[in-house]
Design an enzyme around this catalytic site. Sequence first.
Site, PDB file in Angstrom:
ATOM      1  N   HIS A 268     -16.342   4.712   0.189  1.00  0.00           N
ATOM      2  CA  HIS A 268     -16.612   4.574  -1.237  1.00  0.00           C
ATOM      3  C   HIS A 268     -16.155   5.815  -1.978  1.00  0.00           C
ATOM      4  CE1 HIS A 268     -20.202   6.597   0.329  1.00  0.00           C
ATOM      5  NE2 HIS A 268     -20.566   6.916  -0.907  1.00  0.00           N
TER       6      HIS A 268
ATOM      7  N   HIS B  20     -17.627   8.204  -3.922  1.00  0.00           N
ATOM      8  CA  HIS B  20     -18.369   9.437  -4.146  1.00  0.00           C
ATOM      9  C   HIS B  20     -17.645  10.620  -3.509  1.00  0.00           C
ATOM     10  CE1 HIS B  20     -22.282   6.921  -4.729  1.00  0.00           C
ATOM     11  NE2 HIS B  20     -21.539   6.949  -5.823  1.00  0.00           N
TER      12      HIS B  20
ATOM     13  N   HIS C 278     -17.591  11.816   0.047  1.00  0.00           N
ATOM     14  CA  HIS C 278     -16.920  10.966   1.027  1.00  0.00           C
ATOM     15  C   HIS C 278     -15.417  10.899   0.814  1.00  0.00           C
ATOM     16  CE1 HIS C 278     -20.603   9.107   2.850  1.00  0.00           C
ATOM     17  NE2 HIS C 278     -21.103   9.588   1.720  1.00  0.00           N
TER      18      HIS C 278
ATOM     19  N   HIS D  99     -24.534   0.141  -2.857  1.00  0.00           N
ATOM     20  CA  HIS D  99     -24.531   1.583  -3.113  1.00  0.00           C
ATOM     21  C   HIS D  99     -23.507   1.898  -4.191  1.00  0.00           C
ATOM     22  CE1 HIS D  99     -25.221   5.801  -2.255  1.00  0.00           C
ATOM     23  NE2 HIS D  99     -23.931   5.984  -2.085  1.00  0.00           N
TER      24      HIS D  99
ATOM     25  N   ASP E  10     -22.429   5.071   3.294  1.00  0.00           N
ATOM     26  CA  ASP E  10     -23.777   5.184   2.731  1.00  0.00           C
ATOM     27  C   ASP E  10     -24.478   3.828   2.633  1.00  0.00           C
ATOM     28  OD1 ASP E  10     -23.569   7.891   2.544  1.00  0.00           O
ATOM     29  OD2 ASP E  10     -23.475   7.988   0.358  1.00  0.00           O
TER      30      ASP E  10
ATOM     31  N   HIS F 148     -24.342  10.296   6.945  1.00  0.00           N
ATOM     32  CA  HIS F 148     -25.204  11.459   6.730  1.00  0.00           C
ATOM     33  C   HIS F 148     -26.143  11.662   7.908  1.00  0.00           C
ATOM     34  CE1 HIS F 148     -24.378  12.299   2.411  1.00  0.00           C
ATOM     35  NE2 HIS F 148     -24.099  11.007   2.378  1.00  0.00           N
TER      36      HIS F 148
END
Length: 380
Positions: free
Chosen positions: A167, A169, A172, A224, A248, A286
């Site tokens: 994704h 973000h 990442h 997410h 995530d 994570h």
Amino acid sequence: MSRKDSVGGPQIPPGVTGILSGATANKASQNRTRALQSHSSPECKEEPEPLSPELEYIPRKRGKNPMKAVGLAWYSLYTRTWLGYLFYRQQLRRARNRYPKGHSKTQPRLFNGVKVLPIPVLSDNYSYLIIDTQAGLAVAVDPSDPRAVQASIEKERVNLVAILCTHKHWDHSGGNRDLSRRHRDCRVYGSPQDGIPYLTHPLCHQDVVSVGRLQIRALATPGHTQGHLVYLLDGEPYKGPSCLFSGDLLFLSGCGRTFEGTAETMLSSLDTVLDLGDDTLLWPGHEYAEENLGFAGVVEPENLARERKMQWVQRQRMERKSTCPSTLGEERAYNPFLRTHCLELQEALGPGPGPTSDDSCSRAQLLEELRRLKDMHKSK
């Protein structure tokens, strides 16, 4: 902005629908809220270094996660403007100084000519190299620190030919630019709905990326973010277990926050994962295992599988060892976000199905309540 024009920098994603607000708490959930508050630890006293007067951060003992910040305004700044990129760069510098060898000690897994190498980056993220050792070809998953990923590429003496982004973000996708410039033949894969920086090869649900012996399938798992993907490495070509790189969406005993979707959307995405085999290895984005298992112990205090896993995780973390991978079979036993079908959890937390409610509706309500309680939870 057109898709073509948006490649190469932070993009404005289409239709951000907001952060999940949580279900209205009934008497059972109010009791559970009080239990969670009784397990909360005091706030960390360390003050974060401010970047901008418009931004507000929640300090964390184990570094700072941008997704722990307060409010939709911050999320919009983080994902839609250069402030998010600048924040990511600051987090990168701090993590490199604090963890020069990475936040956790990791061990690669080797399966008959295929190697999966976790790379600890930032304060608690994981990037991955998936390597065809016979061909000397590598695929990077979510390479947020290009320096750390490049060091692993050089140590393994492999050629990077593809980047898979779960994704948009920055924690990442932040390494896409540097790595794609350094490795000119490297392709950047991801969802076209998600504004992945430096995207070159858009993927849709069930698309397959082939690199040497590696057959990696993209699965659409929105919630997410609108275009979140997970990647499933097929174990059949190398006669080993399949591997799920979950970004995530799913963590050891946890799941990601629903920033761009609804509880129903996230439930459908988690059910996509539940359809995979028990022996599938879970490689999350994570290191959240200890915190997540602590929360799972509050909502299911008598779950013996969770207790056994927590004891193992605590031993690992005392030595700063990574807790990944787990298996989907294990996750089904103790991850509350994959257990919304369980009667015990429904009775403890759920609002209770009405006379016309269907199963998917009640499970989505339970997932929403779990997410609300998890957002309130602070581990010891």
